[in-house]
Design a protein around this motif. Structure first.
Motif, PDB file in Angstrom:
ATOM      1  N   ILE A 111       0.841  -1.198   0.000  1.00 48.46           N
ATOM      2  CA  ILE A 111       0.000   0.000   0.000  1.00 48.46           C
ATOM      3  C   ILE A 111       0.874   1.246   0.000  1.00 48.46           C
ATOM      4  O   ILE A 111       0.546   2.259  -0.624  1.00 48.46           O
ATOM      5  N   ALA A 112       2.010   1.172   0.679  1.00 48.55           N
ATOM      6  CA  ALA A 112       2.910   2.326   0.765  1.00 48.55           C
ATOM      7  C   ALA A 112       3.421   2.759  -0.598  1.00 48.55           C
ATOM      8  O   ALA A 112       3.727   3.928  -0.817  1.00 48.55           O
ATOM      9  N   HIS A 113       3.514   1.819  -1.532  1.00 46.28           N
ATOM     10  CA  HIS A 113       3.990   2.135  -2.880  1.00 46.28           C
ATOM     11  C   HIS A 113       2.848   2.397  -3.855  1.00 46.28           C
ATOM     12  O   HIS A 113       3.055   2.415  -5.070  1.00 46.28           O
ATOM     13  N   GLY A 114       1.636   2.545  -3.342  1.00 50.28           N
ATOM     14  CA  GLY A 114       0.504   2.896  -4.187  1.00 50.28           C
ATOM     15  C   GLY A 114      -0.375   1.742  -4.604  1.00 50.28           C
ATOM     16  O   GLY A 114      -1.337   1.937  -5.352  1.00 50.28           O
ATOM     17  N   ASP A 115      -0.066   0.526  -4.159  1.00 50.94           N
ATOM     18  CA  ASP A 115      -0.910  -0.621  -4.489  1.00 50.94           C
ATOM     19  C   ASP A 115      -2.120  -0.655  -3.558  1.00 50.94           C
ATOM     20  O   ASP A 115      -2.094  -0.100  -2.460  1.00 50.94           O
ATOM     21  N   GLY A 116      -3.171  -1.321  -3.990  1.00 48.34           N
ATOM     22  CA  GLY A 116      -4.381  -1.378  -3.183  1.00 48.34           C
ATOM     23  C   GLY A 116      -4.260  -2.266  -1.965  1.00 48.34           C
ATOM     24  O   GLY A 116      -4.957  -2.070  -0.970  1.00 48.34           O
TER      25      GLY A 116
END
Length: 267
Positions: free
Chosen positions: A225-230
């Protein structure tokens, strides 16, 4: 008088409606509750309109009405569903995911700014290695609690992953575990430190090491999530569990990592 805007109402329930027409107000409140349920389901990960409808007992057309409202308010976004087999007729299916703003509304991070500032200070004054040591020490308490929850899970990595998912869910990570062809998959649908971890990946690295130690085998982080994934996704390959003698060692303690080391060079 103004009615506060909330994600569950997404701007649909207006004060004028509430005082003007009882039937319209009731319908609007009902719509808001349904959208709240849709948002809560999307918190677990991407889903299509058909999947959401099946879980809520509504038709895809009814669900799309709520999704359109969430899209208009920038609370959800779409992604194309990847198909492994031949594609059928019609348009490609779209999966809906919560935006970063919606996740923030559902799980507010009140202390992110001060936490990030503290880690910047640590890195500036003691170096990146100090942040790594801090991350390891912070995650150790979580590891100890989850380790106690896995005592009766046996040695099979997949079984341990399922038990770990339950333990992480109790810690607020909304985790789940599934079996796939190449092994298993541990998914965390919420990350309490996502905003800070985006700047300091050492937090994710420490968590991955803990997952590996708890499950008893090498794991691979596929998404965060930190890298923009859901969803934070960790792959667990089909491998026998480590014995106590060959499990990955715990991370050194913070004070040991921060101690000065001497490097010998040949003359």
């Amino acid at each position: 008088m103004q009615v506060p805007e909330e994600i569950r109402n997404v701007g649909v329930v207006k004060y004028e409606v509430l005082v003007g027409n009882g039937a319209e107000a009731s319908a609007a409140v009902s719509d808001g509750r349904t959208r709240d349920r849709v948002a809560q389901l999307l918190r677990r990960g991407p889903a299509t309109a058909a999947e959401l409808g099946a879980q809520l007992g509504l038709s895809p057309a009814a669900i799309r009405k709520h999704l359109d409202a969430l899209l208009a308010d920038c609370l959800v976004e779409t992604r194309e569903v990847r198909r492994t087999g031949p594609r059928g007729r019609g348009r490609p299916a779209k999966a809906f995911v919560l935006t970063a703003a919606a996740r923030e509304d559902l799980n507010p991070h009140h202390y992110d700014n001060i936490a990030a500032a503290a880690l910047r200070w640590i890195a500036q004054n003691n170096g990146p290695q100090a942040v790594t040591a801090f991350a390891a020490s912070q995650i150790q308490a979580l590891e100890d609690r989850c380790s106690a929850a896995l005592e009766e899970a046996g040695t099979d990595p997949i079984a341990r992953a399922e038990a770990l998912a339950d333990a992480l869910t109790a810690e607020g990570y909304a985790a789940s575990a599934t079996t796939i062809a190449s092994g298993g998959q541990l998914c965390q649908h919420h990350c309490p430190v996502a905003h800070v971890a985006a700047e300091f990946p050492q937090l994710c690295d420490a968590e991955t090491e803990v997952i590996s130690r708890l499950i008893g085998t090498h794991v691979q982080r596929l998404a965060t999530i930190a890298h923009g994934d859901g969803v934070c996704t960790t792959h667990i390959p089909h491998r026998p569990a480590h014995t106590p003698s060959d499990r990955p060692a715990r991370h050194p303690k913070a004070d040991e990592m921060l101690s000065t080391t001497t490097v010998r060079t040949d003359t």
